[in-house]
Motif scaffolding. Structure first.
Motif, PDB file in Angstrom:
ATOM      1  N   GLN A  56       0.826  -1.201   0.000  1.00  0.00           N
ATOM      2  CA  GLN A  56       0.000   0.000   0.000  1.00  0.00           C
ATOM      3  C   GLN A  56       0.863   1.255   0.000  1.00  0.00           C
ATOM      4  N   SER A  57       1.949   1.219   0.733  1.00  0.00           N
ATOM      5  CA  SER A  57       2.857   2.357   0.762  1.00  0.00           C
ATOM      6  C   SER A  57       3.474   2.584  -0.618  1.00  0.00           C
ATOM      7  N   ALA A  58       3.864   1.523  -1.273  1.00  0.00           N
ATOM      8  CA  ALA A  58       4.438   1.638  -2.615  1.00  0.00           C
ATOM      9  C   ALA A  58       3.415   2.197  -3.598  1.00  0.00           C
ATOM     10  N   ILE A  59       2.186   1.765  -3.484  1.00  0.00           N
ATOM     11  CA  ILE A  59       1.134   2.261  -4.377  1.00  0.00           C
ATOM     12  C   ILE A  59       0.867   3.742  -4.115  1.00  0.00           C
ATOM     13  N   ARG A  60       0.854   4.134  -2.835  1.00  0.00           N
ATOM     14  CA  ARG A  60       0.685   5.555  -2.513  1.00  0.00           C
ATOM     15  C   ARG A  60       1.806   6.389  -3.135  1.00  0.00           C
ATOM     16  N   ASN A  61       3.032   5.889  -3.062  1.00  0.00           N
ATOM     17  CA  ASN A  61       4.161   6.591  -3.665  1.00  0.00           C
ATOM     18  C   ASN A  61       3.979   6.718  -5.178  1.00  0.00           C
ATOM     19  N   GLN A  62       3.524   5.652  -5.815  1.00  0.00           N
ATOM     20  CA  GLN A  62       3.301   5.694  -7.260  1.00  0.00           C
ATOM     21  C   GLN A  62       2.186   6.678  -7.612  1.00  0.00           C
ATOM     22  N   GLU A  63       1.129   6.717  -6.785  1.00  0.00           N
ATOM     23  CA  GLU A  63       0.040   7.667  -7.034  1.00  0.00           C
ATOM     24  C   GLU A  63       0.543   9.103  -6.924  1.00  0.00           C
ATOM     25  N   GLN A  64       1.407   9.354  -5.962  1.00  0.00           N
ATOM     26  CA  GLN A  64       1.970  10.695  -5.817  1.00  0.00           C
ATOM     27  C   GLN A  64       2.833  11.060  -7.020  1.00  0.00           C
ATOM     28  N   LYS A  65       3.616  10.111  -7.516  1.00  0.00           N
ATOM     29  CA  LYS A  65       4.435  10.371  -8.697  1.00  0.00           C
ATOM     30  C   LYS A  65       3.568  10.663  -9.912  1.00  0.00           C
ATOM     31  N   ILE A  66       2.496   9.909 -10.061  1.00  0.00           N
ATOM     32  CA  ILE A  66       1.602  10.130 -11.198  1.00  0.00           C
ATOM     33  C   ILE A  66       0.919  11.485 -11.080  1.00  0.00           C
ATOM     34  N   ALA A  67       0.547  11.877  -9.861  1.00  0.00           N
ATOM     35  CA  ALA A  67      -0.056  13.194  -9.671  1.00  0.00           C
ATOM     36  C   ALA A  67       0.926  14.296 -10.063  1.00  0.00           C
ATOM     37  N   ARG A  68       2.192  14.125  -9.693  1.00  0.00           N
ATOM     38  CA  ARG A  68       3.207  15.104 -10.085  1.00  0.00           C
ATOM     39  C   ARG A  68       3.378  15.141 -11.608  1.00  0.00           C
ATOM     40  N   LEU A  69       3.370  13.969 -12.240  1.00  0.00           N
ATOM     41  CA  LEU A  69       3.478  13.922 -13.700  1.00  0.00           C
ATOM     42  C   LEU A  69       2.292  14.621 -14.369  1.00  0.00           C
ATOM     43  N   ALA A  70       1.115  14.445 -13.797  1.00  0.00           N
ATOM     44  CA  ALA A  70      -0.070  15.101 -14.348  1.00  0.00           C
ATOM     45  C   ALA A  70       0.064  16.618 -14.246  1.00  0.00           C
ATOM     46  N   GLU A  71       0.591  17.089 -13.121  1.00  0.00           N
ATOM     47  CA  GLU A  71       0.791  18.527 -12.962  1.00  0.00           C
ATOM     48  C   GLU A  71       1.808  19.050 -13.967  1.00  0.00           C
ATOM     49  N   VAL A  72       2.885  18.305 -14.166  1.00  0.00           N
ATOM     50  CA  VAL A  72       3.912  18.713 -15.128  1.00  0.00           C
ATOM     51  C   VAL A  72       3.330  18.737 -16.540  1.00  0.00           C
ATOM     52  N   ALA A  73       2.548  17.737 -16.874  1.00  0.00           N
ATOM     53  CA  ALA A  73       1.934  17.692 -18.205  1.00  0.00           C
ATOM     54  C   ALA A  73       0.971  18.864 -18.386  1.00  0.00           C
ATOM     55  N   LYS A  74       0.246  19.197 -17.350  1.00  0.00           N
ATOM     56  CA  LYS A  74      -0.681  20.329 -17.415  1.00  0.00           C
ATOM     57  C   LYS A  74       0.088  21.634 -17.622  1.00  0.00           C
ATOM     58  N   LEU A  75       1.183  21.799 -16.913  1.00  0.00           N
ATOM     59  CA  LEU A  75       1.998  23.007 -17.076  1.00  0.00           C
ATOM     60  C   LEU A  75       2.586  23.093 -18.479  1.00  0.00           C
ATOM     61  N   LYS A  76       3.022  21.954 -19.018  1.00  0.00           N
ATOM     62  CA  LYS A  76       3.570  21.947 -20.381  1.00  0.00           C
ATOM     63  C   LYS A  76       2.504  22.335 -21.399  1.00  0.00           C
ATOM     64  N   ARG A  77       1.289  21.836 -21.200  1.00  0.00           N
ATOM     65  CA  ARG A  77       0.204  22.191 -22.107  1.00  0.00           C
ATOM     66  C   ARG A  77      -0.086  23.687 -22.050  1.00  0.00           C
ATOM     67  N   GLN A  78      -0.056  24.250 -20.833  1.00  0.00           N
ATOM     68  CA  GLN A  78      -0.305  25.681 -20.691  1.00  0.00           C
ATOM     69  C   GLN A  78       0.804  26.487 -21.342  1.00  0.00           C
ATOM     70  N   GLN A  79       2.030  26.024 -21.248  1.00  0.00           N
ATOM     71  CA  GLN A  79       3.141  26.737 -21.847  1.00  0.00           C
ATOM     72  C   GLN A  79       3.069  26.708 -23.377  1.00  0.00           C
ATOM     73  N   THR A  80       2.601  25.594 -23.918  1.00  0.00           N
ATOM     74  CA  THR A  80       2.501  25.509 -25.376  1.00  0.00           C
ATOM     75  C   THR A  80       1.372  26.404 -25.897  1.00  0.00           C
ATOM     76  N   LEU A  81       0.362  26.675 -25.088  1.00  0.00           N
ATOM     77  CA  LEU A  81      -0.736  27.527 -25.502  1.00  0.00           C
ATOM     78  C   LEU A  81      -0.328  29.005 -25.495  1.00  0.00           C
ATOM     79  N   ILE A  82       0.668  29.333 -24.707  1.00  0.00           N
ATOM     80  CA  ILE A  82       1.087  30.742 -24.601  1.00  0.00           C
ATOM     81  C   ILE A  82       1.911  31.178 -25.760  1.00  0.00           C
TER      82      ILE A  82
END
Length: 111
Positions: free
Chosen positions: A85-111
């Motif tokens: 469960q701890s490992a899965i929580r860590n993976q979920e946190q990493k995926i959340a960070r990746l989603a944020e990075v992808a969102k920021l990249k999308r916003q940067q490409t729109l600018i």
């Protein structure tokens, strides 16, 4: 080949967001399954403890000893589940960070 190298960036971000969402859904499902399994193991631990108490009252030490051994085994399985469960929580946190990075990249490409 040329298109593969110079494809538009928006397709790539859409693909990555779909992969991120499906991965997070799978991880959530796995985490819920592990929580259910942990609940079942906790019930089994209390059952074995109660059975051991009953055997001790009946002066059946061998059966009580076997119940306590099974209880210890189930407790070790519970510890393993907590590690998973701890490992899965860590993976979920990493995926959340990746989603944020992808969102920021999308916003940067729109600018």
């Amino acid at each position: 080949m040329f298109f593969k190298i110079f494809r538009p960036c928006c397709e790539d971000s859409q693909i990555s967001s779909s992969i991120i969402s499906s991965s997070s859904a799978k991880l959530k499902e796995t985490r819920e399954m592990l929580q259910e399994r942990e609940h079942v193991l906790q019930q089994n631990i209390s059952l074995e403890r109660d059975r051991a108490k009953q055997f001790i009252r009946e002066k059946n030490r061998q059966a009580a000893k076997n119940c306590l051994k099974r209880k210890m085994y189930i407790e070790s399985k519970t510890k393993q589940l907590k590690v998973f469960q701890s490992a899965i929580r860590n993976q979920e946190q990493k995926i959340a960070r990746l989603a944020e990075v992808a969102k920021l990249k999308r916003q940067q490409t729109l600018i």
